[in-house]
Design a protein around this motif. Structure first.
Motif, PDB file in Angstrom:
ATOM      1  N   CYS A  32       4.863   8.057  -0.046  1.00 50.17           N
ATOM      2  CA  CYS A  32       3.991   8.239   1.106  1.00 50.17           C
ATOM      3  C   CYS A  32       2.716   7.404   0.943  1.00 50.17           C
ATOM      4  O   CYS A  32       2.050   7.476  -0.090  1.00 50.17           O
ATOM      5  CB  CYS A  32       3.637   9.712   1.297  1.00 50.17           C
ATOM      6  SG  CYS A  32       2.975  10.003   2.960  1.00 50.17           S
ATOM      7  N   CYS A  34      -0.108   7.887   2.163  1.00 48.50           N
ATOM      8  CA  CYS A  34      -1.324   8.701   2.213  1.00 48.50           C
ATOM      9  C   CYS A  34      -1.947   8.943   0.851  1.00 48.50           C
ATOM     10  O   CYS A  34      -3.086   9.388   0.757  1.00 48.50           O
ATOM     11  CB  CYS A  34      -1.060  10.026   2.917  1.00 48.50           C
ATOM     12  SG  CYS A  34      -0.260  11.284   1.891  1.00 48.50           S
ATOM     13  N   LEU A  36      -0.740  11.042  -1.531  1.00 45.80           N
ATOM     14  CA  LEU A  36      -0.259  12.265  -2.177  1.00 45.80           C
ATOM     15  C   LEU A  36       1.044  11.963  -2.909  1.00 45.80           C
ATOM     16  O   LEU A  36       1.809  11.087  -2.490  1.00 45.80           O
ATOM     17  CB  LEU A  36      -0.059  13.375  -1.140  1.00 45.80           C
ATOM     18  CG  LEU A  36      -1.341  13.857  -0.457  1.00 45.80           C
ATOM     19  CD1 LEU A  36      -1.024  14.899   0.612  1.00 45.80           C
ATOM     20  CD2 LEU A  36      -2.323  14.417  -1.474  1.00 45.80           C
ATOM     21  N   ALA A  38       4.225  12.360  -3.044  1.00 40.27           N
ATOM     22  CA  ALA A  38       5.408  12.840  -2.325  1.00 40.27           C
ATOM     23  C   ALA A  38       6.091  11.666  -1.646  1.00 40.27           C
ATOM     24  O   ALA A  38       5.487  10.615  -1.439  1.00 40.27           O
ATOM     25  CB  ALA A  38       4.995  13.884  -1.288  1.00 40.27           C
ATOM     26  N   TYR A  40       7.523   9.746   1.561  1.00 41.40           N
ATOM     27  CA  TYR A  40       7.060   9.644   2.948  1.00 41.40           C
ATOM     28  C   TYR A  40       7.836  10.589   3.874  1.00 41.40           C
ATOM     29  O   TYR A  40       7.243  11.302   4.686  1.00 41.40           O
ATOM     30  CB  TYR A  40       7.190   8.197   3.445  1.00 41.40           C
ATOM     31  CG  TYR A  40       6.991   8.063   4.928  1.00 41.40           C
ATOM     32  CD1 TYR A  40       5.717   8.145   5.486  1.00 41.40           C
ATOM     33  CD2 TYR A  40       8.073   7.877   5.785  1.00 41.40           C
ATOM     34  CE1 TYR A  40       5.521   8.047   6.855  1.00 41.40           C
ATOM     35  CE2 TYR A  40       7.884   7.775   7.146  1.00 41.40           C
ATOM     36  CZ  TYR A  40       6.621   7.856   7.681  1.00 41.40           C
ATOM     37  OH  TYR A  40       6.434   7.758   9.037  1.00 41.40           O
ATOM     38  N   GLU A  42       9.206  13.419   3.412  1.00 38.69           N
ATOM     39  CA  GLU A  42       8.849  14.834   3.276  1.00 38.69           C
ATOM     40  C   GLU A  42       7.353  15.087   3.423  1.00 38.69           C
ATOM     41  O   GLU A  42       6.931  16.231   3.509  1.00 38.69           O
ATOM     42  CB  GLU A  42       9.306  15.388   1.917  1.00 38.69           C
ATOM     43  CG  GLU A  42      10.806  15.583   1.809  1.00 38.69           C
ATOM     44  CD  GLU A  42      11.522  14.307   1.412  1.00 38.69           C
ATOM     45  OE1 GLU A  42      10.969  13.526   0.616  1.00 38.69           O
ATOM     46  OE2 GLU A  42      12.639  14.075   1.912  1.00 38.69           O
ATOM     47  N   CYS A  43       6.548  14.059   3.424  1.00 40.47           N
ATOM     48  CA  CYS A  43       5.093  14.209   3.504  1.00 40.47           C
ATOM     49  C   CYS A  43       4.642  13.889   4.931  1.00 40.47           C
ATOM     50  O   CYS A  43       4.858  14.691   5.839  1.00 40.47           O
ATOM     51  CB  CYS A  43       4.436  13.294   2.458  1.00 40.47           C
ATOM     52  SG  CYS A  43       2.668  13.575   2.192  1.00 40.47           S
ATOM     53  N   CYS A  44       4.051  12.751   5.141  1.00 46.76           N
ATOM     54  CA  CYS A  44       3.549  12.395   6.467  1.00 46.76           C
ATOM     55  C   CYS A  44       4.667  12.140   7.473  1.00 46.76           C
ATOM     56  O   CYS A  44       4.469  12.319   8.680  1.00 46.76           O
ATOM     57  CB  CYS A  44       2.633  11.180   6.374  1.00 46.76           C
ATOM     58  SG  CYS A  44       1.095  11.544   5.496  1.00 46.76           S
ATOM     59  N   LEU A  59      -5.529  16.450   5.803  1.00 44.94           N
ATOM     60  CA  LEU A  59      -4.109  16.112   5.937  1.00 44.94           C
ATOM     61  C   LEU A  59      -3.842  15.322   7.214  1.00 44.94           C
ATOM     62  O   LEU A  59      -2.998  14.423   7.224  1.00 44.94           O
ATOM     63  CB  LEU A  59      -3.244  17.366   5.871  1.00 44.94           C
ATOM     64  CG  LEU A  59      -3.175  18.016   4.491  1.00 44.94           C
ATOM     65  CD1 LEU A  59      -2.392  19.326   4.549  1.00 44.94           C
ATOM     66  CD2 LEU A  59      -2.570  17.069   3.473  1.00 44.94           C
ATOM     67  N   ARG A  62      -4.990  11.787   6.428  1.00 45.49           N
ATOM     68  CA  ARG A  62      -4.002  11.122   5.574  1.00 45.49           C
ATOM     69  C   ARG A  62      -2.777  10.701   6.395  1.00 45.49           C
ATOM     70  O   ARG A  62      -2.256   9.599   6.230  1.00 45.49           O
ATOM     71  CB  ARG A  62      -3.580  12.034   4.423  1.00 45.49           C
ATOM     72  CG  ARG A  62      -4.631  12.195   3.348  1.00 45.49           C
ATOM     73  CD  ARG A  62      -4.150  13.148   2.239  1.00 45.49           C
ATOM     74  NE  ARG A  62      -5.132  13.292   1.188  1.00 45.49           N
ATOM     75  CZ  ARG A  62      -5.301  12.425   0.187  1.00 45.49           C
ATOM     76  NH1 ARG A  62      -4.533  11.357   0.109  1.00 45.49           N
ATOM     77  NH2 ARG A  62      -6.218  12.643  -0.729  1.00 45.49           N
ATOM     78  N   SER A  63      -2.331  11.585   7.283  1.00 45.76           N
ATOM     79  CA  SER A  63      -1.153  11.260   8.095  1.00 45.76           C
ATOM     80  C   SER A  63      -1.448  10.125   9.070  1.00 45.76           C
ATOM     81  O   SER A  63      -0.570   9.324   9.380  1.00 45.76           O
ATOM     82  CB  SER A  63      -0.642  12.500   8.837  1.00 45.76           C
ATOM     83  OG  SER A  63      -1.525  12.882   9.874  1.00 45.76           O
ATOM     84  N   SER A  66      -1.239   6.911   7.137  1.00 41.72           N
ATOM     85  CA  SER A  66       0.178   6.567   6.994  1.00 41.72           C
ATOM     86  C   SER A  66       0.741   6.018   8.298  1.00 41.72           C
ATOM     87  O   SER A  66       1.540   5.073   8.292  1.00 41.72           O
ATOM     88  CB  SER A  66       0.986   7.789   6.550  1.00 41.72           C
ATOM     89  OG  SER A  66       0.638   8.151   5.236  1.00 41.72           O
TER      90      SER A  66
END
Length: 153
Positions: A32, A34, A36, A38, A40, A42-44, A59, A62-63, A66
């Motif tokens: 991801c 962003c 974090l 994780a 991509y 499953e995250c953003c 969050l 961050r999204s 992304s």
């Protein structure tokens, strides 16, 4: 990221002017963007696909970073406050957003209605690297966080 003036030359702000034609979307990354730890998807990616909402202002920010990296205009516009939302997002085909640093945040949590997030977004235009620093304002609207505006500094 805001529609404010461009960062110092040569890199433009990610949404400073209307786009005359759509630019190609980069392929979805594995990690991801962003920052974090994780994947991509499953995250953003979940937020971009509308499967989840950002629980905090940070969050959401961050999204949105992304979304700028993968050229997801629909998500950016959907997560922008109506009174400051542009008609479209300009993705400079030569600009590549590379890394995000969250520098600080005020409020913006599960029990807040407003918040700010200060960040530094690193980019590259050709061989030139740079960074955009912004203090962004967010608010909760109908239960969802939206980006209001930001001060580039």
């Amino acid at each position: 990221m805001s529609r404010r003036r461009r960062p110092t030359a040569p890199a433009p702000s990610p949404s400073s002017a209307p786009s005359s034609s759509p630019s190609p979307s980069p392929a979805a990354p594995e990690a991801c963007p962003c920052g974090l730890p994780a994947r991509y998807a499953e995250c953003c990616g979940r937020l971009h696909r509308g499967e989840a909402q950002a629980a905090t202002a940070e969050l959401l920010m961050r999204s949105r970073f992304s979304a700028f990296t993968v050229h997801d205009e629909a998500y950016l516009l959907r997560s922008w406050a109506p009174e400051t939302r542009p008609a479209e997002v300009d993705f400079d085909p030569e600009l590549r957003w590379e890394r995000l640093e969250v520098l600080g945040a005020t409020e913006g949590g599960a029990f807040h209605t407003e918040g700010t997030v200060e960040f530094r977004a690193h980019y590259r235009v050709g061989r030139e690297a740079g960074a955009l620093r912004e203090n962004s304002r967010f608010r909760r609207e109908a239960g969802a966080w939206v980006y209001v505006d930001g001060v580039v500094g």
